[in-house]
Design an enzyme around this catalytic site. Structure first.
Site, PDB file in Angstrom:
ATOM      1  N   ASN A 219       0.819  -1.215   0.000  1.00  0.00           N
ATOM      2  CA  ASN A 219       0.000   0.000   0.000  1.00  0.00           C
ATOM      3  C   ASN A 219       0.851   1.262   0.000  1.00  0.00           C
ATOM      4  OD1 ASN A 219      -2.375  -1.375  -0.146  1.00  0.00           O
ATOM      5  ND2 ASN A 219      -2.978  -1.056   1.980  1.00  0.00           N
ATOM      6  N   PHE A 260      -1.734   3.183 -11.243  1.00  0.00           N
ATOM      7  CA  PHE A 260      -1.567   4.141 -10.146  1.00  0.00           C
ATOM      8  C   PHE A 260      -0.679   5.328 -10.534  1.00  0.00           C
ATOM      9  CE2 PHE A 260      -3.210   0.451  -8.092  1.00  0.00           C
ATOM     10  CZ  PHE A 260      -3.985   0.937  -7.057  1.00  0.00           C
ATOM     11  N   TYR A 262      -2.239   7.995 -12.199  1.00  0.00           N
ATOM     12  CA  TYR A 262      -3.208   9.022 -12.588  1.00  0.00           C
ATOM     13  C   TYR A 262      -3.178  10.170 -11.585  1.00  0.00           C
ATOM     14  CZ  TYR A 262      -5.137   5.729 -15.950  1.00  0.00           C
ATOM     15  OH  TYR A 262      -5.287   4.861 -17.004  1.00  0.00           O
ATOM     16  N   GLY A 268      -7.798   8.423  -0.885  1.00  0.00           N
ATOM     17  CA  GLY A 268      -8.550   8.362   0.361  1.00  0.00           C
ATOM     18  C   GLY A 268      -8.837   6.912   0.692  1.00  0.00           C
ATOM     19  N   CYS A 271      -7.557   2.301   3.550  1.00  0.00           N
ATOM     20  CA  CYS A 271      -6.262   1.612   3.552  1.00  0.00           C
ATOM     21  C   CYS A 271      -5.061   2.542   3.428  1.00  0.00           C
ATOM     22  CB  CYS A 271      -6.238   0.572   2.437  1.00  0.00           C
ATOM     23  SG  CYS A 271      -7.393  -0.784   2.697  1.00  0.00           S
TER      24      CYS A 271
END
Length: 454
Positions: A219, A260, A262, A268, A271
């Site tokens: 993450n 990922f 963009y 938000g 996680c």
């Protein structure tokens, strides 16, 4: 297999339902009796595509049951998944009280070998604490010799695609100990997850701490890519470059890829924000700083105000008498999750500056009402200037500008002629870069994106 899921939140409910759909018998435990009664009726308290139908089908097939009975839950499952919440504490660390209470309940009631699976997102070292809590309760019952296994099995579910992610995983991470109990637990988990490995082996076996670390590292990496592109987008605005063309240029490099990358109004959800904070806090506990992740969080906090700043630049800081249409409330499409949603920052700033807002979201309106009431607890009358539209076009009536915050499919091909006819001013602030600037320009619509060259 008989499976117990402790916690019927997002992760627990998806995990339990999907495992039941594979033919297992699943007992879902929660302390909230209202939620349990709702689930017994087949009513799902969260929005996740496909989940409600699966819950109802597996209840009907008698493979999925819901209860508040802790003793029965521990007795039922050979595998006990702990899938309770780990909210951020005041210092940003993960609050483990619910995880450890679940572990203690298992220790209080277990009578045979159990595989205890940490499914919640937890800091490195939590498996040791879970094991210690179980052993303490067993010792209090005079059962010090009772074996059990603790397994770390982090989830990698994307909200809005969680059922698909669970049923077609790209990897299954299992953290186990090297002792006899740990290897027995691994054998049980391999049996449980065997249906996912028939095409090819997806399981990644590692030690407990590495498995716990893997979830946070994943993450944190994704959050870093988002904040990096947002920083570049803000610079693109200044130098006159187009961040979408830049994204295509760098994404075509196979070492980088397109995912990922963009630019937008920040990340938000449940996680990324808390996991970045928790990993940073873990580093501090071990005497180390993570400057990159500290910057990722700072950039994201700033990026949530990117549209606010653009609106103030156009209209000034006093928005009294201005009316804005807002499309999208949830932090991402295909969910009603409003946790850390950029829309909350935008709505807060605009209403406090005197504006009126008419907002639309396909599924998140009721959740938005709830969280915004909390956000405006100090000034509840400001919410009188916020209305909700039942269809996107309804929000546009007499609007000074349209603000796009969430990239729902319903917003991707707007009727520009209708838009221009309904709005006071054909002006779009696009926080997700859904449209091409030249298309808007040809249609006579004033367009402001994030790092897009008009």
């Amino acid at each position: 297999m008989n499976i117990t899921i402790i916690g019927t939140g997002y992760v627990g409910l998806v995990t339990g339902t999907c495992l039941a759909d594979l033919g297992n018998h699943v007992f879902c435990l929660d302390v909230d009796p209202v939620k349990i009664e709702m689930l017994k009726r087949g009513e799902v308290p969260i929005y996740e595509p496909g989940l409600a139908d699966m819950v109802q089908a597996n209840i009907a097939a008698e493979r999925l049951v819901f209860s508040t009975d802790v003793k029965a839950a521990v007795a039922f499952g050979d595998v006990q998944f702990i899938a309770v919440g780990t909210p951020p504490d005041e210092d940003g660390s993960a609050d483990l009280r619910y995880v450890l209470e679940a572990a203690r309940n298992i220790g209080r009631h277990m009578t045979g070998f159990k595989v205890v699976v940490d499914k919640s997102t937890v800091p490195v070292g939590t498996s040791d604490k879970v094991g210690a809590a179980i052993r303490e309760e067993l010792a209090a019952r005079g059962l010090e010799a009772q074996p059990f296994a603790v397994v770390s099995n982090p989830e990698f579910l994307k909200e809005g695609a969680a059922v698909e992610d669970f049923m077609r995983p790209d990897r299954i991470v299992l953290g186990v100990s090297e002792d006899e109990a740990g290897q027995q637990g691994l054998a049980v988990m391999r049996k449980l997850y065997a249906p996912f490995n028939r095409n090819h082996e997806r399981t990644r076996v590692m030690d407990l701490r590495s498995a716990e670390f893997t979830k946070y590292a994943a993450n944190a990496m994704l959050a870093t890519r988002i904040s990096f592109m947002n920083e570049l987008a803000n610079l693109a605005d200044r130098v006159g470059a187009d961040i979408e063309l830049v994204r295509q240029g760098i994404g075509s490099d196979p070492r980088i890829g397109y995912s990922f990358l963009y630019a937008g109004t920040g990340y938000g959800g449940s996680c990324f924000p808390k996991d970045v904070q928790a990993l940073t806090r873990t580093a501090q506990e071990y005497g180390q700083r993570l400057p990159v992740l500290e910057a990722v969080e700072a950039v994201n906090d700033t990026q949530k105000r990117a549209m606010v700043d653009k609106i103030f630049q156009r209209f000034g800081a006093d928005l009294t008498g201005r009316h804005f249409a807002l499309w999208g409330l949830a932090f991402k499409p295909n969910t009603d999750d409003m946790r850390e949603a950029p829309s909350r920052v935008l709505i807060g700033a605009l209403l406090r500056a005197g504006a009126r807002i008419t907002a639309h979201d396909p599924v998140a309106v009721e959740e938005a009402r709830r969280v915004l009431a909390l956000d405006f607890a100090d000034a509840p009358r400001l919410l009188e200037h916020l209305r909700f539209a039942s269809i996107p076009l309804q929000a546009l009536e007499d609007a000074d500008a349209l603000l796009i915050v969430t990239e729902w499919k319903a917003y991707k091909s707007p009727q520009l002629a209708r838009l221009k006819a309904l709005m006071k001013t054909p002006l779009i602030f696009d926080g997700r870069n859904l449209y091409e600037p030249w298309t808007m320009r040809e249609a006579g619509v004033d367009y402001v994106g994030i790092g897009r060259r008009a």
